[in-house]
Design a protein around this motif. Structure first.
Motif: not given
Ligand code: S3P
Length: 178
Positions: A130-155
């Motif tokens: 899972p960690e390897a998959a998440l490390r691969r997927l996050l860079p592909e998706r980060r900009r989309w999360y940033e784009e749609v989000a009104d606010t970011t909450v660090e967890t």
């Protein structure tokens, strides 16, 4: 003025805590909680894994779009946990943009996400590592999360109760300031 039917949509990677936080926030608000994966499973009578395995990811993504559109169209203000891959489809991002929903990105590092996804069976994309998959997927998706989000909450390393309180604070701020 705040739209009385404004949904709260939680986005973020698998393991971000969208379902846990969403359920708790909905309970506090007295709102209905909708999880896009659960909606797909209810509408199809099949599990996410069964759909991935029998029909493939593209078929799942179509069902995911339908679930998101259905939830956003609800006249009641909902708390919606939008599964991690919702942001991949341009039409889903456009639907979020068009809606009056408040979109909150629950952000976490892959090592933290991996620690949270442990025993769950509805995530075929995570495979054996899972960690390897998440490390691969996050860079592909980060900009989309940033784009749609009104606010970011660090967890990262933040207890669920504090994340829940933070999301409720964001909602309170939004209610006050529109
Ligand atoms: C996925 C996330 C999962 C589920 C499916 C695919 C993704 O939902 O929809 O396994 O592509 O990020 P959660 O985000 O609720 O884990």
């Amino acid at each position: 003025m705040t739209d009385p039917a404004r949904h709260l949509v939680l986005v973020g990677m698998m393991g971000a805590g969208k379902t846990t936080v969403g359920r708790a926030v909905a309970a506090r608000l007295g709102s209905r909680f909708v999880d896009s994966d659960e909606l797909i499973e209810a509408r199809t009578g099949r599990t996410v894994r069964q759909i991935f395995e029998a029909d493939g990811e593209p078929a799942f993504r179509l069902l995911e779009t339908a679930a998101l559109v259905e939830a956003l169209a609800d006249p009641e203000p909902l708390v919606i946990a939008a599964a991690g891959g919702v942001v991949l489809q341009a039409e889903n991002r456009a639907a979020l943009e068009r809606s009056t929903a408040l979109v909150v990105w629950l952000q976490a590092d892959p090592s933290v996400l991996a620690g949270r996804v442990g025993l769950d069976d509805h995530r075929p994309l995570l495979g054996d590592d899972p960690e390897a998959a998440l490390r691969r997927l996050l860079p592909e998706r980060r900009r989309w999360y940033e784009e749609v989000a009104d606010t970011t909450v660090e967890t990262d390393h933040v207890p669920p109760d504090e994340v829940i309180a933070h999301v409720l604070d964001v909602l309170g701020e939004t209610d006050r300031h529109g």
